[in-house]
Write a protein that holds these residues in place. Structure first.
Motif, PDB file in Angstrom:
ATOM      1  N   VAL A  51       0.901  -1.163  -0.086  1.00 18.50           N
ATOM      2  CA  VAL A  51       0.026   0.142   0.124  1.00 18.50           C
ATOM      3  C   VAL A  51       0.742   1.312  -0.063  1.00 18.50           C
ATOM      4  N   GLU A  52       2.067   1.059   0.641  1.00 22.74           N
ATOM      5  CA  GLU A  52       3.024   2.459   1.040  1.00 22.74           C
ATOM      6  C   GLU A  52       3.536   2.838  -0.531  1.00 22.74           C
ATOM      7  N   ARG A  53       3.811   1.524  -1.144  1.00 20.60           N
ATOM      8  CA  ARG A  53       4.487   1.801  -2.524  1.00 20.60           C
ATOM      9  C   ARG A  53       3.431   2.293  -3.537  1.00 20.60           C
ATOM     10  N   LEU A  54       2.128   1.599  -3.608  1.00 18.37           N
ATOM     11  CA  LEU A  54       1.259   1.972  -4.800  1.00 18.37           C
ATOM     12  C   LEU A  54       0.600   3.369  -4.392  1.00 18.37           C
ATOM     13  N   VAL A  55       0.318   3.779  -3.137  1.00 18.99           N
ATOM     14  CA  VAL A  55      -0.515   5.119  -2.816  1.00 18.99           C
ATOM     15  C   VAL A  55       0.673   6.166  -2.948  1.00 18.99           C
ATOM     16  N   VAL A  56       0.413   7.116  -3.969  1.00 18.63           N
ATOM     17  CA  VAL A  56       1.022   8.204  -4.083  1.00 18.63           C
ATOM     18  C   VAL A  56       0.563   9.446  -3.585  1.00 18.63           C
ATOM     19  N   THR A  57       1.015   9.973  -2.623  1.00 19.82           N
ATOM     20  CA  THR A  57       0.390  11.198  -1.817  1.00 19.82           C
ATOM     21  C   THR A  57       0.693  12.624  -2.811  1.00 19.82           C
ATOM     22  N   ASP A  58       0.068  13.483  -2.280  1.00 25.03           N
ATOM     23  CA  ASP A  58       0.369  14.843  -3.124  1.00 25.03           C
ATOM     24  C   ASP A  58       1.661  15.278  -2.900  1.00 25.03           C
ATOM     25  N   ARG A  59       2.048  14.835  -1.415  1.00 29.24           N
ATOM     26  CA  ARG A  59       3.399  15.370  -0.946  1.00 29.24           C
ATOM     27  C   ARG A  59       4.536  14.903  -1.716  1.00 29.24           C
ATOM     28  N   GLU A  60       4.445  13.504  -2.085  1.00 29.72           N
ATOM     29  CA  GLU A  60       5.172  12.778  -2.632  1.00 29.72           C
ATOM     30  C   GLU A  60       4.933  13.017  -4.377  1.00 29.72           C
ATOM     31  N   GLU A  61       4.031  13.546  -4.704  1.00 28.99           N
ATOM     32  CA  GLU A  61       3.940  14.064  -6.173  1.00 28.99           C
ATOM     33  C   GLU A  61       4.550  15.287  -6.236  1.00 28.99           C
ATOM     34  N   VAL A  62       4.669  16.529  -5.286  1.00 28.66           N
ATOM     35  CA  VAL A  62       5.506  17.367  -5.277  1.00 28.66           C
ATOM     36  C   VAL A  62       6.916  17.221  -5.146  1.00 28.66           C
ATOM     37  N   GLU A  63       7.394  16.217  -4.354  1.00 30.61           N
ATOM     38  CA  GLU A  63       8.503  15.551  -4.264  1.00 30.61           C
ATOM     39  C   GLU A  63       9.200  15.258  -5.889  1.00 30.61           C
ATOM     40  N   GLN A  64       8.290  14.701  -6.499  1.00 35.09           N
ATOM     41  CA  GLN A  64       8.628  14.012  -7.770  1.00 35.09           C
ATOM     42  C   GLN A  64       8.765  15.141  -8.712  1.00 35.09           C
ATOM     43  N   SER A  65       8.106  16.341  -8.656  1.00 34.70           N
ATOM     44  CA  SER A  65       7.986  17.442  -9.486  1.00 34.70           C
ATOM     45  C   SER A  65       9.121  18.365  -9.089  1.00 34.70           C
ATOM     46  N   ILE A  66       9.526  18.398  -8.022  1.00 33.50           N
ATOM     47  CA  ILE A  66      10.705  18.965  -7.676  1.00 33.50           C
ATOM     48  C   ILE A  66      12.019  18.073  -8.416  1.00 33.50           C
ATOM     49  N   ALA A  67      12.060  17.055  -8.394  1.00 31.45           N
ATOM     50  CA  ALA A  67      13.062  16.280  -9.197  1.00 31.45           C
ATOM     51  C   ALA A  67      13.089  16.546 -10.427  1.00 31.45           C
TER      52      ALA A  67
END
Length: 189
Positions: A51-67
């Motif tokens: 579940v941790e791996r599959l659920v992408v939170t908004d915070r993780e989306e922002v982290e990916q956008s920063i990268a």
């Protein structure tokens, strides 16, 4: 709940301690109860990690956008950088002004970025803040450029299905600066 969907460490630690305890009880008693508990703990831990791996939170989306943003800047790719930027903001003009001035050699975040997500706004917004390192050379003069261990705050909006830069504040020695004017002023004439 966000801690469980953004970081696998608590799941691993709690599952590991519980599985170790169940294994010790099983080895001491050799009965089916501790063995079933061990199997249940391992199964639950594996499910939570999935579940941790599959659920992408908004915070993780922002982290990916920063990268993605920093990768585009480091590649000196104006169009790719502009795809990370909200076209309805003032940031595209800064991208078009700054990127031809400096040939970026490295653009990286330093350490973790503090990210605050505000889903209660329309469109949703977020603010990331952290230290960055940007090194390169002025395109016309060849003079070295170093913006290292300085804080940058980036404002993000999510007008559709992805996070886009809608504003930023660059700091130098703790004070806000105008990045475009700073780059122009440091350029040798």
């Amino acid at each position: 709940m966000a801690m469980l969907t953004e970081n696998p460490l608590p799941i691993i630690l709690i599952g590991g301690v519980a599985a170790t305890a169940a294994l010790v009880f099983f080895l001491a008693r050799r009965t089916s109860g501790p063995l079933m508990a061990l199997a249940a703990i391992l199964g639950l831990s594996a499910a939570l990690l999935a579940v941790e791996r599959l659920v992408v939170t908004d915070r993780e989306e922002v982290e990916q956008s920063i990268a993605e943003l920093f990768a585009a800047i480091e590649a000196n790719d104006v169009q790719r950088t502009l795809r990370q930027v909200d076209p309805n903001s003032s940031v595209p003009a800064d991208v078009r002004a700054l990127m031809p001035l400096i040939h970026v050699e490295k653009a990286r975040t330093m350490g973790s970025q503090g990210i605050q997500v505000h889903l209660d706004q329309e469109p949703p917004t977020a603010v990331s803040s952290g230290k960055v390192a940007l090194t390169g050379t002025h395109a016309s003069s060849g003079a070295p450029v170093g913006y290292v261990n300085q804080r940058v705050e980036i404002t993000w909006t999510k007008p559709g299905d992805r996070w886009m830069v809608s504003g930023y504040t660059a700091f130098y020695e703790g004070r806000p600066i105008d990045a475009v004017d700073s780059a122009r002023a440091n350029q040798a004439q």
